[in-house]
Motif scaffolding. Structure first.
Motif, mmCIF file in Angstrom:
data_model
loop_
_atom_site.group_PDB
_atom_site.id
_atom_site.type_symbol
_atom_site.label_atom_id
_atom_site.label_comp_id
_atom_site.label_asym_id
_atom_site.label_seq_id
_atom_site.Cartn_x
_atom_site.Cartn_y
_atom_site.Cartn_z
ATOM 1 N N VAL A 86 0.871 -1.184 0.000
ATOM 2 C CA VAL A 86 0.000 0.000 0.000
ATOM 3 C C VAL A 86 0.904 1.229 0.000
ATOM 4 O O VAL A 86 1.728 1.392 0.907
ATOM 5 C CB VAL A 86 -0.924 0.005 1.233
ATOM 6 N N ILE A 87 0.739 2.064 -1.014
ATOM 7 C CA ILE A 87 1.571 3.265 -1.125
ATOM 8 C C ILE A 87 0.664 4.486 -0.994
ATOM 9 O O ILE A 87 -0.405 4.554 -1.627
ATOM 10 C CB ILE A 87 2.336 3.289 -2.466
ATOM 11 N N ARG A 88 1.087 5.424 -0.171
ATOM 12 C CA ARG A 88 0.277 6.614 0.097
ATOM 13 C C ARG A 88 -0.063 7.362 -1.186
ATOM 14 O O ARG A 88 0.805 7.569 -2.044
ATOM 15 C CB ARG A 88 1.039 7.531 1.051
ATOM 16 N N GLY A 89 -1.333 7.735 -1.329
ATOM 17 C CA GLY A 89 -1.737 8.505 -2.511
ATOM 18 C C GLY A 89 -2.138 9.915 -2.115
ATOM 19 O O GLY A 89 -1.765 10.394 -1.039
ATOM 20 N N GLU A 90 -2.931 10.537 -2.973
ATOM 21 C CA GLU A 90 -3.335 11.927 -2.704
ATOM 22 C C GLU A 90 -4.456 12.005 -1.682
ATOM 23 O O GLU A 90 -4.690 13.046 -1.082
ATOM 24 C CB GLU A 90 -3.825 12.571 -4.003
ATOM 25 N N THR A 91 -5.181 10.912 -1.521
ATOM 26 C CA THR A 91 -6.326 10.898 -0.597
ATOM 27 C C THR A 91 -6.026 9.959 0.565
ATOM 28 O O THR A 91 -4.940 9.383 0.648
ATOM 29 C CB THR A 91 -7.596 10.404 -1.326
ATOM 30 N N THR A 92 -7.021 9.774 1.417
ATOM 31 C CA THR A 92 -6.832 8.878 2.572
ATOM 32 C C THR A 92 -7.185 7.425 2.252
ATOM 33 O O THR A 92 -7.152 6.568 3.123
ATOM 34 C CB THR A 92 -7.713 9.339 3.758
ATOM 35 N N HIS A 93 -7.475 7.147 0.978
ATOM 36 C CA HIS A 93 -7.905 5.802 0.582
ATOM 37 C C HIS A 93 -6.931 4.721 1.067
ATOM 38 O O HIS A 93 -7.334 3.679 1.584
ATOM 39 C CB HIS A 93 -8.026 5.762 -0.944
ATOM 40 N N ASP A 94 -5.640 4.993 0.906
ATOM 41 C CA ASP A 94 -4.621 3.985 1.257
ATOM 42 C C ASP A 94 -4.739 3.568 2.715
ATOM 43 O O ASP A 94 -4.520 2.413 3.068
ATOM 44 C CB ASP A 94 -3.223 4.524 0.959
ATOM 45 N N ARG A 95 -5.123 4.520 3.586
ATOM 46 C CA ARG A 95 -5.200 4.192 5.013
ATOM 47 C C ARG A 95 -6.337 3.218 5.298
ATOM 48 O O ARG A 95 -6.211 2.319 6.121
ATOM 49 C CB ARG A 95 -5.384 5.462 5.851
ATOM 50 N N TYR A 96 -7.429 3.397 4.591
ATOM 51 C CA TYR A 96 -8.554 2.458 4.768
ATOM 52 C C TYR A 96 -8.176 1.066 4.260
ATOM 53 O O TYR A 96 -8.508 0.052 4.871
ATOM 54 C CB TYR A 96 -9.801 2.975 4.048
ATOM 55 N N VAL A 97 -7.444 1.046 3.143
ATOM 56 C CA VAL A 97 -7.014 -0.246 2.587
ATOM 57 C C VAL A 97 -6.096 -0.960 3.578
ATOM 58 O O VAL A 97 -6.296 -2.144 3.911
ATOM 59 C CB VAL A 97 -6.296 -0.029 1.233
ATOM 60 N N ALA A 98 -5.091 -0.247 4.088
ATOM 61 C CA ALA A 98 -4.102 -0.887 4.966
ATOM 62 C C ALA A 98 -4.720 -1.274 6.307
ATOM 63 O O ALA A 98 -4.496 -2.378 6.819
ATOM 64 C CB ALA A 98 -2.916 0.060 5.179
ATOM 65 N N THR A 99 -5.525 -0.367 6.873
ATOM 66 C CA THR A 99 -6.127 -0.651 8.182
ATOM 67 C C THR A 99 -7.122 -1.799 8.088
ATOM 68 O O THR A 99 -7.167 -2.682 8.951
ATOM 69 C CB THR A 99 -6.829 0.611 8.732
ATOM 70 N N GLY A 100 -7.899 -1.794 6.995
ATOM 71 C CA GLY A 100 -8.866 -2.882 6.804
ATOM 72 C C GLY A 100 -8.166 -4.218 6.653
ATOM 73 O O GLY A 100 -8.595 -5.229 7.223
ATOM 74 N N ALA A 101 -7.082 -4.226 5.902
ATOM 75 C CA ALA A 101 -6.349 -5.480 5.688
ATOM 76 C C ALA A 101 -5.748 -5.983 7.001
ATOM 77 O O ALA A 101 -5.849 -7.172 7.331
ATOM 78 C CB ALA A 101 -5.261 -5.275 4.639
ATOM 79 N N ALA A 102 -5.140 -5.082 7.757
ATOM 80 C CA ALA A 102 -4.501 -5.499 9.013
ATOM 81 C C ALA A 102 -5.542 -6.072 9.978
ATOM 82 O O ALA A 102 -5.338 -7.137 10.584
ATOM 83 C CB ALA A 102 -3.766 -4.319 9.641
ATOM 84 N N ALA A 103 -6.654 -5.364 10.120
ATOM 85 C CA ALA A 103 -7.693 -5.842 11.045
ATOM 86 C C ALA A 103 -8.276 -7.171 10.561
ATOM 87 O O ALA A 103 -8.476 -8.100 11.346
ATOM 88 C CB ALA A 103 -8.792 -4.791 11.163
ATOM 89 N N GLY A 104 -8.532 -7.252 9.263
ATOM 90 C CA GLY A 104 -9.127 -8.477 8.717
ATOM 91 C C GLY A 104 -8.201 -9.667 8.870
ATOM 92 O O GLY A 104 -8.633 -10.760 9.245
ATOM 93 N N LEU A 105 -6.930 -9.472 8.596
ATOM 94 C CA LEU A 105 -5.992 -10.599 8.693
ATOM 95 C C LEU A 105 -5.817 -11.035 10.146
ATOM 96 O O LEU A 105 -5.713 -12.236 10.440
ATOM 97 C CB LEU A 105 -4.645 -10.232 8.057
ATOM 98 N N GLY A 106 -5.811 -10.068 11.056
ATOM 99 C CA GLY A 106 -5.723 -10.424 12.476
ATOM 100 C C GLY A 106 -6.920 -11.261 12.905
ATOM 101 O O GLY A 106 -6.791 -12.234 13.648
ATOM 102 N N ARG A 107 -8.068 -10.878 12.396
ATOM 103 C CA ARG A 107 -9.285 -11.628 12.743
ATOM 104 C C ARG A 107 -9.240 -13.046 12.179
ATOM 105 O O ARG A 107 -9.599 -14.018 12.855
ATOM 106 C CB ARG A 107 -10.494 -10.870 12.206
ATOM 107 N N VAL A 108 -8.790 -13.178 10.931
ATOM 108 C CA VAL A 108 -8.703 -14.525 10.333
ATOM 109 C C VAL A 108 -7.760 -15.402 11.159
ATOM 110 O O VAL A 108 -8.056 -16.563 11.445
ATOM 111 C CB VAL A 108 -8.219 -14.448 8.865
ATOM 112 N N ALA A 109 -6.624 -14.832 11.561
ATOM 113 C CA ALA A 109 -5.651 -15.605 12.339
ATOM 114 C C ALA A 109 -6.271 -16.125 13.630
ATOM 115 O O ALA A 109 -6.142 -17.309 13.965
ATOM 116 C CB ALA A 109 -4.428 -14.738 12.650
ATOM 117 N N LEU A 110 -6.946 -15.244 14.351
ATOM 118 C CA LEU A 110 -7.515 -15.658 15.640
ATOM 119 C C LEU A 110 -8.697 -16.602 15.462
ATOM 120 O O LEU A 110 -8.840 -17.577 16.205
ATOM 121 C CB LEU A 110 -7.932 -14.419 16.444
#
Ligand code: INI
Length: 167
Positions: free
Chosen positions: A82-106
């Motif tokens: 995930v590379i920072r762009g002009e908007t905050t979109h990248d943050r939603y992508v990265a945060t969503g992925a991190a939370a989702g993957l943590g949930r799958v692991a548990l």
């Protein structure tokens, strides 16, 4: 305080899935090469490694979940960039992925490791995918093998009826 050293991480007999994002593919291909190389060096057989491509990093969790539910794998390595762009979109992508993957692991009780770069620039991503700052795909694969071994050891000692505190 330093953590105990890993020593040699033994991946013999493990089956590992790798989920990798096509978005920023020039970087994620390098992460994938690093992960595959690390698994091979740990003794994971090539035929025991399956690779699934997904459109982007945000899409990793549901595919990791599907892979986990097959019951075929001891660990799942997830790779994205995930590379920072002009908007905050990248943050939603990265945060969503991190939370989702943590949930799958548990939920699955499996190592689902986070080989996702979150950088300001492409140059920073290249430096972390086989450049001056190592290869985070390799790190995610090593963590997956180590964690799978630890889970195996904990489950084996439990099933052997070890007394609490006797290890
Ligand atoms: N996906 C990435 O892997 N990296 C990015 O930088 C990125 N940005 O910034 O947009 C990105 N977006 C796509 C996203 O992961 C999903 O594929 C898409 O939203 C469809 O679910």
């Amino acid at each position: 305080m330093d953590a105990p050293s890993r020593g040699r991480i033994d991946g013999a007999g493990l089956r590992v899935a790798i989920a990798v994002s096509r978005f920023n593919e020039s970087v994620t291909r390098r992460l994938l090469a690093g992960a595959e190389d690390a698994l091979r060096r740990c003794g994971v057989a090539d035929e025991a490694v399956d690779v699934e491509w997904v459109p982007g990093t945000f899409d990793l969790p549901v595919i990791a979940q599907a892979l986990a539910r097959t019951g075929r794998y001891h660990a799942i390595v997830c790779l994205g960039c995930v590379i920072r762009g002009e908007t905050t979109h990248d943050r939603y992508v990265a945060t969503g992925a991190a939370a989702g993957l943590g949930r799958v692991a548990l939920d699955a009780g499996l190592p689902v490791t986070f080989g996702v770069l979150t950088t300001e620039t492409l140059a920073q991503a290249e430096a972390r995918s086989g450049g001056a700052h190592g290869n985070k795909g390799e790190d995610a694969a090593l963590a997956a093998v180590e964690m799978a071994g630890t889970i195996r050891r904990i489950r084996a000692s439990g099933s052997a009826g070890a007394e609490p505190g006797s290890a």
